[in-house]
Design a protein around this motif. Structure first.
Motif, PDB file in Angstrom:
ATOM      1  N   ILE A 359      54.885  12.849  22.154  1.00  7.35           N
ATOM      2  CA  ILE A 359      53.644  12.234  21.681  1.00  7.35           C
ATOM      3  C   ILE A 359      53.116  13.033  20.492  1.00  7.35           C
ATOM      4  O   ILE A 359      53.083  14.266  20.524  1.00  7.35           O
ATOM      5  CB  ILE A 359      52.592  12.187  22.805  1.00  7.35           C
ATOM      6  N   PHE A 360      52.729  12.303  19.455  1.00  7.94           N
ATOM      7  CA  PHE A 360      52.157  12.933  18.261  1.00  7.94           C
ATOM      8  C   PHE A 360      50.804  12.294  17.990  1.00  7.94           C
ATOM      9  O   PHE A 360      50.620  11.088  18.153  1.00  7.94           O
ATOM     10  CB  PHE A 360      53.077  12.746  17.054  1.00  7.94           C
ATOM     11  N   GLN A 361      49.840  13.112  17.575  1.00  5.49           N
ATOM     12  CA  GLN A 361      48.502  12.613  17.279  1.00  5.49           C
ATOM     13  C   GLN A 361      47.973  13.219  15.986  1.00  5.49           C
ATOM     14  O   GLN A 361      47.834  14.431  15.864  1.00  5.49           O
ATOM     15  CB  GLN A 361      47.535  12.937  18.437  1.00  5.49           C
ATOM     16  N   LYS A 362      47.700  12.349  15.017  1.00  4.05           N
ATOM     17  CA  LYS A 362      47.014  12.813  13.811  1.00  4.05           C
ATOM     18  C   LYS A 362      45.557  13.122  14.168  1.00  4.05           C
ATOM     19  O   LYS A 362      44.997  12.558  15.107  1.00  4.05           O
ATOM     20  CB  LYS A 362      47.044  11.724  12.727  1.00  4.05           C
ATOM     21  N   GLN A 388      63.546  12.827  14.126  1.00  2.21           N
ATOM     22  CA  GLN A 388      62.298  12.383  13.503  1.00  2.21           C
ATOM     23  C   GLN A 388      61.722  13.536  12.689  1.00  2.21           C
ATOM     24  O   GLN A 388      61.669  14.680  13.161  1.00  2.21           O
ATOM     25  CB  GLN A 388      61.288  11.949  14.570  1.00  2.21           C
ATOM     26  N   ILE A 389      61.296  13.225  11.473  1.00  2.00           N
ATOM     27  CA  ILE A 389      60.658  14.214  10.601  1.00  2.00           C
ATOM     28  C   ILE A 389      59.233  13.747  10.340  1.00  2.00           C
ATOM     29  O   ILE A 389      59.024  12.641   9.840  1.00  2.00           O
ATOM     30  CB  ILE A 389      61.432  14.378   9.278  1.00  2.00           C
ATOM     31  N   ILE A 390      58.264  14.576  10.696  1.00  2.00           N
ATOM     32  CA  ILE A 390      56.854  14.193  10.612  1.00  2.00           C
ATOM     33  C   ILE A 390      56.086  15.254   9.837  1.00  2.00           C
ATOM     34  O   ILE A 390      56.214  16.453  10.115  1.00  2.00           O
ATOM     35  CB  ILE A 390      56.245  14.041  12.019  1.00  2.00           C
ATOM     36  N   SER A 391      55.297  14.810   8.880  1.00  2.00           N
ATOM     37  CA  SER A 391      54.416  15.733   8.152  1.00  2.00           C
ATOM     38  C   SER A 391      53.147  15.949   8.983  1.00  2.00           C
ATOM     39  O   SER A 391      52.618  15.003   9.558  1.00  2.00           O
ATOM     40  CB  SER A 391      54.057  15.153   6.785  1.00  2.00           C
ATOM     41  N   PHE A 392      52.686  17.186   9.040  1.00  2.00           N
ATOM     42  CA  PHE A 392      51.488  17.469   9.822  1.00  2.00           C
ATOM     43  C   PHE A 392      50.466  18.223   8.987  1.00  2.00           C
ATOM     44  O   PHE A 392      50.778  18.751   7.911  1.00  2.00           O
ATOM     45  CB  PHE A 392      51.836  18.247  11.092  1.00  2.00           C
ATOM     46  N   GLU A 393      49.240  18.261   9.493  1.00  2.00           N
ATOM     47  CA  GLU A 393      48.157  18.987   8.844  1.00  2.00           C
ATOM     48  C   GLU A 393      47.241  19.544   9.912  1.00  2.00           C
ATOM     49  O   GLU A 393      47.431  19.280  11.110  1.00  2.00           O
ATOM     50  CB  GLU A 393      47.400  18.069   7.887  1.00  2.00           C
ATOM     51  N   SER A 394      46.245  20.281   9.505  1.00  2.00           N
ATOM     52  CA  SER A 394      45.323  20.910  10.452  1.00  2.00           C
ATOM     53  C   SER A 394      44.675  19.852  11.348  1.00  2.00           C
ATOM     54  O   SER A 394      44.234  18.809  10.873  1.00  2.00           O
ATOM     55  CB  SER A 394      44.243  21.676   9.692  1.00  2.00           C
ATOM     56  N   GLY A 395      44.656  20.141  12.650  1.00  2.00           N
ATOM     57  CA  GLY A 395      44.057  19.228  13.616  1.00  2.00           C
ATOM     58  C   GLY A 395      45.041  18.299  14.285  1.00  2.00           C
ATOM     59  O   GLY A 395      44.718  17.678  15.299  1.00  2.00           O
ATOM     60  N   ASP A 396      46.261  18.162  13.732  1.00  2.00           N
ATOM     61  CA  ASP A 396      47.287  17.325  14.361  1.00  2.00           C
ATOM     62  C   ASP A 396      47.790  17.984  15.636  1.00  2.00           C
ATOM     63  O   ASP A 396      47.779  19.220  15.759  1.00  2.00           O
ATOM     64  CB  ASP A 396      48.455  17.094  13.411  1.00  2.00           C
ATOM     65  N   ARG A 397      48.284  17.145  16.566  1.00  2.00           N
ATOM     66  CA  ARG A 397      48.758  17.666  17.850  1.00  2.00           C
ATOM     67  C   ARG A 397      50.073  17.006  18.244  1.00  2.00           C
ATOM     68  O   ARG A 397      50.349  15.861  17.870  1.00  2.00           O
ATOM     69  CB  ARG A 397      47.711  17.436  18.945  1.00  2.00           C
ATOM     70  N   VAL A 398      50.886  17.735  19.007  1.00  2.00           N
ATOM     71  CA  VAL A 398      52.160  17.200  19.498  1.00  2.00           C
ATOM     72  C   VAL A 398      52.352  17.661  20.941  1.00  2.00           C
ATOM     73  O   VAL A 398      52.000  18.789  21.301  1.00  2.00           O
ATOM     74  CB  VAL A 398      53.340  17.644  18.599  1.00  2.00           C
ATOM     75  N   PHE A 399      52.898  16.748  21.767  1.00  2.00           N
ATOM     76  CA  PHE A 399      53.107  17.023  23.188  1.00  2.00           C
ATOM     77  C   PHE A 399      54.575  16.745  23.525  1.00  2.00           C
ATOM     78  O   PHE A 399      55.071  15.639  23.292  1.00  2.00           O
ATOM     79  CB  PHE A 399      52.230  16.117  24.067  1.00  2.00           C
ATOM     80  N   PHE A 400      55.264  17.739  24.073  1.00  2.00           N
ATOM     81  CA  PHE A 400      56.623  17.578  24.585  1.00  2.00           C
ATOM     82  C   PHE A 400      56.572  17.745  26.103  1.00  2.00           C
ATOM     83  O   PHE A 400      55.879  18.624  26.616  1.00  2.00           O
ATOM     84  CB  PHE A 400      57.571  18.623  23.996  1.00  2.00           C
ATOM     85  N   PHE A 401      57.337  16.912  26.838  1.00  2.00           N
ATOM     86  CA  PHE A 401      57.278  16.991  28.300  1.00  2.00           C
ATOM     87  C   PHE A 401      58.580  16.499  28.917  1.00  2.00           C
ATOM     88  O   PHE A 401      59.313  15.697  28.328  1.00  2.00           O
ATOM     89  CB  PHE A 401      56.100  16.170  28.840  1.00  2.00           C
ATOM     90  N   SER A 402      58.888  17.008  30.129  1.00  2.00           N
ATOM     91  CA  SER A 402      60.058  16.554  30.876  1.00  2.00           C
ATOM     92  C   SER A 402      59.705  15.277  31.629  1.00  2.00           C
ATOM     93  O   SER A 402      58.530  14.888  31.716  1.00  2.00           O
ATOM     94  CB  SER A 402      60.533  17.639  31.844  1.00  2.00           C
ATOM     95  N   ASP A 403      60.728  14.611  32.212  1.00  2.00           N
ATOM     96  CA  ASP A 403      60.487  13.284  32.807  1.00  2.00           C
ATOM     97  C   ASP A 403      59.644  13.345  34.076  1.00  2.00           C
ATOM     98  O   ASP A 403      59.202  12.303  34.571  1.00  2.00           O
ATOM     99  CB  ASP A 403      61.797  12.546  33.071  1.00  2.00           C
ATOM    100  N   GLY A 404      59.399  14.530  34.617  1.00  2.00           N
ATOM    101  CA  GLY A 404      58.486  14.627  35.745  1.00  2.00           C
ATOM    102  C   GLY A 404      57.063  14.249  35.376  1.00  2.00           C
ATOM    103  O   GLY A 404      56.252  13.921  36.241  1.00  2.00           O
ATOM    104  N   LEU A 405      56.755  14.278  34.067  1.00  2.00           N
ATOM    105  CA  LEU A 405      55.423  13.911  33.579  1.00  2.00           C
ATOM    106  C   LEU A 405      55.439  12.578  32.843  1.00  2.00           C
ATOM    107  O   LEU A 405      54.608  12.325  31.963  1.00  2.00           O
ATOM    108  CB  LEU A 405      54.882  15.009  32.654  1.00  2.00           C
ATOM    109  N   ASP A 406      56.361  11.695  33.226  1.00  2.00           N
ATOM    110  CA  ASP A 406      56.425  10.385  32.581  1.00  2.00           C
ATOM    111  C   ASP A 406      55.155   9.571  32.781  1.00  2.00           C
ATOM    112  O   ASP A 406      54.897   8.616  32.047  1.00  2.00           O
ATOM    113  CB  ASP A 406      57.626   9.586  33.109  1.00  2.00           C
ATOM    114  N   PHE A 407      54.363   9.928  33.792  1.00  2.00           N
ATOM    115  CA  PHE A 407      53.126   9.172  34.021  1.00  2.00           C
ATOM    116  C   PHE A 407      52.158   9.321  32.843  1.00  2.00           C
ATOM    117  O   PHE A 407      51.185   8.568  32.724  1.00  2.00           O
ATOM    118  CB  PHE A 407      52.446   9.611  35.327  1.00  2.00           C
TER     119      PHE A 407
END
Length: 457
Positions: A359-362, A388-407
């Motif tokens: 998950i990515f959030q500007k 995937q190549i994504i440009s980011f800036e201050s305040g952006d957020r990214v979430f990586f998780f295993s399938d146990g947190l698919d909810f």
């Protein structure tokens, strides 16, 4: 068998189909007639028009894709997977050209699933295709298990047969496994020995001693307490080696969630500092649990460290790891997501292999689900992995998780809306509390739960 029954029921109506499908109004009648038949089939069924648009699905199909009839009708098949163009291995043109049934296996990266697919054209009286029926069956677990069993079967046999002592495994008083020495000792063929009652090979007076021996075996089983103590020590060591302090504190804030489903986790993560402006990380999900999973994690951690000493490109790291796992860990399939963050270029690179979603959030925007296609590491030598190549800036957020947190990707989007409004520290607290409540209410988790959340300063 269910698919065969489906066609036995549909074929008698084929003449009716040919008439119905001439006009759109009559197509609605066709859908209504087929509704009861299709909804009784557990496999996914799609009915396509000749322009490749979807006419309708059965209930299993709507449930599988989490779509309503209105969201599906008239769409191209790839559109319900949020693709913008057709799949490279699409078989529709071949079906339209040959007018023959096609059966094949497909990997669908957006779902991270292997599917058994059957395309069946239905012809009108003039021999033209009226519509195409596609049947899909999820064979992911079967495919993985089949390969695992195939790879392991001969190895297990060789291990047992290398013992000079007779070895039998008994379940409910029946012999379910035996080596050559056991067959020789009993003077029986393997087929005669397997599934036979162990007591039949002893005289009545010896059965009492045999029961005693079983009790002795049970006494050994009681020593599992010592084994559990060792497992607890291993779990404690695993927790101590888990990364708690993260690099690049001047550029980024990182928090993590790590809750094993059992004593020893099959999940792991690591973030390395390459330079003042570059970090590389990985999140790992190993199939299975226990000591073997922990050993595989340790081995992969070492291999990952070796790779980042050679290359700093996530796509190269994943490709190299896949080649090594195919060669040396044939029976193990490991899911990973590898990423790099270049704070000078303000660039995030993400490659998925089994862990295909993040998950990515500007800043001040809605969270976005991202897909990086790629099969499990070690599954196929020629696997292809997307980046995937994504440009980011201050305040952006990214979430990586295993399938146990698919909810987190739950269809009601409640959790995603929440995570988009609060700080990553607050969201970590929410996930920790949610998992604690689950453990209190249910007593266990279905799978290991791991997450890395990062916010650019």
């Amino acid at each position: 068998m269910l698919f065969a029954i489906f066609w036995m029921k549909v074929i008698p109506f084929e003449r009716t189909f040919r008439i119905m499908y001439k006009h759109e109004k009559e197509a609605v009648i066709l859908e209504k007639e087929l509704h009861g038949i299709l909804n009784g089939i557990p496999d996914l069924i799609k009915v396509y028009n000749t322009d490749y648009t979807i006419s309708f699905l059965n209930e299993a199909g709507y449930s599988f894709y989490n779509k309503t009839p209105n969201e599906v009708k008239g769409k191209m098949c790839y559109e319900i997977l949020d693709r913008k163009e057709k799949c490279t291995d699409c078989s529709f043109e071949e079906v339209m050209e040959t007018k023959q049934m096609i059966i094949k296996e497909r990997y669908i990266p957006e779902l991270n699933k292997f599917m058994d697919v059957c395309y069946n054209p239905v012809l009108d009286e003039e021999g033209n295709i009226s519509f195409i029926v596609e049947r899909l069956r999820d064979i992911t677990e079967k495919k993985i298990l089949d390969k695992t069993l195939q790879d392991s079967k001969e190895k297990y046999k060789q291990i047992l047969n290398n013992f000079h002592d007779a070895i039998v495994i008994i379940v409910d008083n029946k012999i379910v496994l035996a080596n050559y020495e056991a067959c020789n000792l009993m003077c029986l063929d393997y087929s005669e020995l397997i599934d036979s009652n162990v007591y039949q090979y002893f005289q009545e007076k010896e059965k009492k001693d045999l029961h005693k021996r079983f009790r002795n075996i049970l006494a050994v089983i009681r020593d599992i307490t010592e084994v559990k103590l060792e497992l607890n020590k291993a779990a404690e060591l695993q927790r101590k080696t888990l990364q708690k302090c993260f690099p690049a504190e001047n550029y980024i804030n990182i928090v993590s969630v790590y809750v094993p489903a059992n004593i020893i986790s099959g999940d792991f993560y690591r973030v390395y500092k390459i330079s003042e402006d570059l970090i590389i990380g990985i999140i790992i999900d190993v199939r299975g649990k226990g000591v073997s999973a922990a050993l595989n994690i340790s081995a992969l951690d070492v291999l990952f460290l070796q790779e980042i000493a050679i290359t700093h490109e996530p796509i190269n790291i994943v490709n190299n790891l896949n080649k090594k796992l195919v060669s040396y860990y044939e029976e193990n399939y490991i899911a990973v997501c590898c990423f790099s963050m270049d704070f000078y270029k303000k660039e995030l690179r993400v490659v998925g292999a089994g862990v295909n979603q993040f998950i990515f959030q500007k800043k001040d925007k809605k969270v976005e689900e991202k897909i990086v296609e790629g099969a499990f590491l070690g599954m196929f030598e020629n696997s292809e992995f997307a980046q995937q190549i994504i440009s980011f800036e201050s305040g952006d957020r990214v979430f990586f998780f295993s399938d146990g947190l698919d909810f987190i990707l739950d269809e009601d989007k409640i959790i995603q809306r929440y995570m988009g409004k609060v700080s990553i520290d607050k969201f970590k607290e929410y996930i920790d509390e949610f998992l604690d409540d689950t453990l209190s209410e249910v007593g266990k988790l279905e799978d290991d739960c791991t997450m890395i959340a990062m916010e650019i300063k």
